[in-house]
Design an enzyme around this catalytic site. Sequence first.
Site: not given
Ligand code: HAS
Length: 564
Positions: A218, A222, A372-374, A435-436
Amino acid sequence: MQVSKTFKRIIYLELAIPVALLIIGIYHGLMQTVYRAGVLHQTSFLKLDYYQGLTLHGVINALVLTTFFAVAFGHATMAFYFKKEPNKKLMWLSFWLMLTGVLLAAATMLMGKASVLYTFYPPLKAHPLFYLGAALLIVGSWVPLFDWVRMYNSWKKENPETKTPLAVLGTLINFIIWFMCTLAVAYEVLVLLIPWSMGWTKTVNVNLARTLFWFFGHALVYFWLLPAYIMFYTILPKVAGGKLYSDLAGRIALFLFLIFSIPVGVHHQYSDPTITRGVKFFHGLLTYGVAIPSFITAFTIAASLEYAGRKRGAKGLFGWMTKLPYLNKDKFLFGYFICGLILFIFGGVTGIINSSYSLNNVIHNTAWLPGHFHMTVAGPVFLGIVGMSLYLYARMSGKKIFMPAVNTIIPYLWMIGMLIFSFGMSWGGLRGEPRRTNLGISYLNPESAQFRPDWVPTTTIALLGGFIMFIAGMLFVVVFFGTIFKKKTEEGQLDIPVSEAFHDEKRVPLFDRFKPWLAAMVVIILLAYIPALINVNKNSGPGAPRYNIDNPMPVENKTETVKP
Ligand code: HAS
């Protein structure tokens, strides 16, 4: 800033090699959607097996591209802000170690001897050279950190009261997280997997291996994300024509990543029976902690963009959104960044759903997960990497972008494809689609007794999205290599846009020093991982026998292997 030829050469290689490999990586992404939608009812295509392709897809796109870019961008950031180039010998050493690792891993994957997916969970077993390749890629990426720390220390000595540039702070934090988390996977590879793969040990503790992998796994996400965040904080506001709303917010977010990125790995193991509920609950709680810096980022970047829009005369609550340079060819980075951010809103929301202990039961190991992860790694991370690779190359070489109009629309095309793809995957996942899995040979084959007609629309939608992304990805490869083959029109230089801060808060020593944060990081990791490791050592059953990916029966004779 002028940089030496050697510096440029190394950066060009580190940017171009993974982009060339992307052709294989993205092709296998498309093939996944083709197999899954039931267009093919076979286990291989063009002599490449389904799982071989999936392994190539994950390893090239998620491990190779991201690691090479993080190192290249780190070198560029350090050189640009310190006005000094890193040590060239160490730069070459790091490059050659990483390249050798990639070649070893690629050879074993292409020979079909390492179809173990990017997570390489045992009891799936790969050729020892695959593991060695992965280890060399990691060790190669460690090397620059030691040199950057040296550069940082000598700069700090000369400028004790000056705030560390935000991009430098982010790069150091990112590589410290990387160094710490890769120690666990190094142990997994060197002590558990290589001896087992060589036949020196007969069984492996699968639960221990998975726990060590997710200690790394995990934090790895990041490590992918932080270079994109550095770009959003330090480059995007400038490109948008505005200012970074708060410099301190960026620092706080980065330090929170330092302490929360690692001790959350068990949220990938909620379904593993060897780990107790208390440990899972604690990791789940910390997972909400690691979402906080992303919320801080969402608000800070939105405020920075709002400022840019208002400076261009925007009125009303949301008018600023219409005044940003979405299709400006000279500010093409904006398109790459904003599309990544928009995707990340959905990637973040789905991540928070995953982290809920109870909701995770519904989506674990379903197509929801790639949905999710894409929207994270193939959203802000991928778009940030490719956009910045092109920008850095073009500026450093003094060449104009090949097909600039096409380049401007690529991120939008990618984003549309990704939204369609992820919608199909997420919907399918909620309907139980695994998946997979090569659905084409069973669930998506009308001839099969297991045929699931309700998965036809979901996989067809994912196929459509995958096809659009494939077109966007290939267009990028054409633009990138087209730019490389163009003639130089001006003197190239290392030039990174720098955002001025709107609120440039005075230096707060706590957010400009590593020691207290490093201490907090170590304490939280120990609290989170000592019980988890005790659990997997105590509660794991006999070591697992060896399996091949295409057969659910153990390879060796059961009586010989299932000994405690
Ligand atoms: Fe995740 C599984 C929870 C973030 C990647 N994640 C994965 C896997 C990958 C992955 C590859 O708790 C699969 C692994 C595998 O092969 O088994 N993930 C989270 C949580 C976050 C999170 C809580 N993941 C990421 C990021 C990744 C990534 C970043 C890659 C870079 N994830 C999980 C969990 C699993 C998981 C479980 C396991 C599930 C399972 O059962 O296997 C947090 O960090 C997310 C926080 C993000 C936010 C969004 C903030 C939004 C922003 C955009 C703002 C937009 C603006 C534009 C300003 C709170 C910053 C506005 C302007 C306009 C014009 C509209």
